[in-house]
Design an enzyme around this catalytic site. Sequence first.
Site, PDB file in Angstrom:
ATOM      1  N   THR A  24      41.935  40.097  41.520  1.00  0.00           N
ATOM      2  CA  THR A  24      42.227  41.034  42.602  1.00  0.00           C
ATOM      3  C   THR A  24      41.083  41.041  43.607  1.00  0.00           C
ATOM      4  OG1 THR A  24      43.610  42.447  41.223  1.00  0.00           O
ATOM      5  CG2 THR A  24      42.577  43.469  43.139  1.00  0.00           C
ATOM      6  N   TYR A 179      48.403  46.001  32.513  1.00  0.00           N
ATOM      7  CA  TYR A 179      49.510  46.167  33.454  1.00  0.00           C
ATOM      8  C   TYR A 179      50.834  46.364  32.702  1.00  0.00           C
ATOM      9  CZ  TYR A 179      46.150  45.544  37.089  1.00  0.00           C
ATOM     10  OH  TYR A 179      45.075  45.749  37.911  1.00  0.00           O
ATOM     11  N   GLY A 313      37.198  32.684  36.328  1.00  0.00           N
ATOM     12  CA  GLY A 313      37.360  33.775  37.264  1.00  0.00           C
ATOM     13  C   GLY A 313      36.150  33.946  38.146  1.00  0.00           C
TER      14      GLY A 313
END
Length: 365
Positions: A24, A179, A313
């Site tokens: 994100t 999530y 990441g």
Amino acid sequence: MLLLTEFRADHLALPNRVVMSPMTRLRSLPDGSPTADVVDYYVQRAEAGLIVTEGIWPHSSGQSEAWVPGLQTEAHVTAWRRVTEAVHAAGGRIFAQLMHGGRKGHPLARIDGTLPAGPSAVSDEDVLHLIDGGKARSLTPRAMTRVDIAAAVEHYAAAARNAMAAGFDGVEIHAANSYLVHQFLADNTNLRTDEYGGSIVGRMRFALEVTDAVVAQVGSRRTAIRLSPGNPQFDMREADPAPLYRALVTELNRRDLAYLHLTDNDDYPALADLRPRWSGPLIANVGENRDATDAAAAERTLRAGNADLVSFGRAFIANPDLVQRITHGHPLASIRENVLYGRTAEGYTDYPVWSTDSVRNGSAA
């Protein structure tokens, strides 16, 4: 180095085994369309064997926080098509990650102003970015009805169709890291006693319905899923993840998906336990809740036979040329944390590729 060798399966042909993990970054327009900077960001990283985008909400009722992009409207499709066309022109491959916030949300963080809803009325302690620039904790969600659940399944399917219209190579269902799909799987966020809870079969029902709905729209070889068994982020609790995830991966394996993206855990060695139950390509994420993944850790994972590819990441944030840095043994730049999230190119697309000048100027570490 095995990490830098090509990977080939019937449906995937990748020049290396370095995957860009979804992260994100909050660079969207007010309507949820990705900005022009998003095009540059992914093109800069197109040397990755595969890019998985940041989480994209399939419907505004699943927007986790402000400035997260969507894949619901024609405007979203048009904006994402600019990204995919540019990545493909640069020689890259890119999957869209579909990420529904579920219980994670706030009316002031969503373009439609709705309250969050999850499997059960269990709050999330995560602090969210609001549209006005402030921050707030998620509100206690309402428990989803069967109508809500059916609508959410259709939202994933519709977003998958939109992803194909936008030119993505496939979609990754985000069933990890707190999530919505993960919320149905976890002990403390799914307190239901109906067919969507109360047992292993019940708790994994939503994950399989979403997967089947997406497969029905785009095909199994364009559908992937990410799982994070036992991940404690955002107060998620799975006391004994092994039985559920063994059953879930066994069921998913029957569906001939593009790949499984699997996060390892210090308390539950998911890669070692679940790899024998998965016959397709497997992407390992070994940096979640640990030190950032580096080439050495990735190579060890591949050599152990626990994965075919490894996702990076944090290393990709500050190193758009990560594959080249790994190839030539160059040092990695450090993330500028103060501009990690923002509305502009600063801290997003302004990280330089490696050079002796960048080292001298202190941008590599």
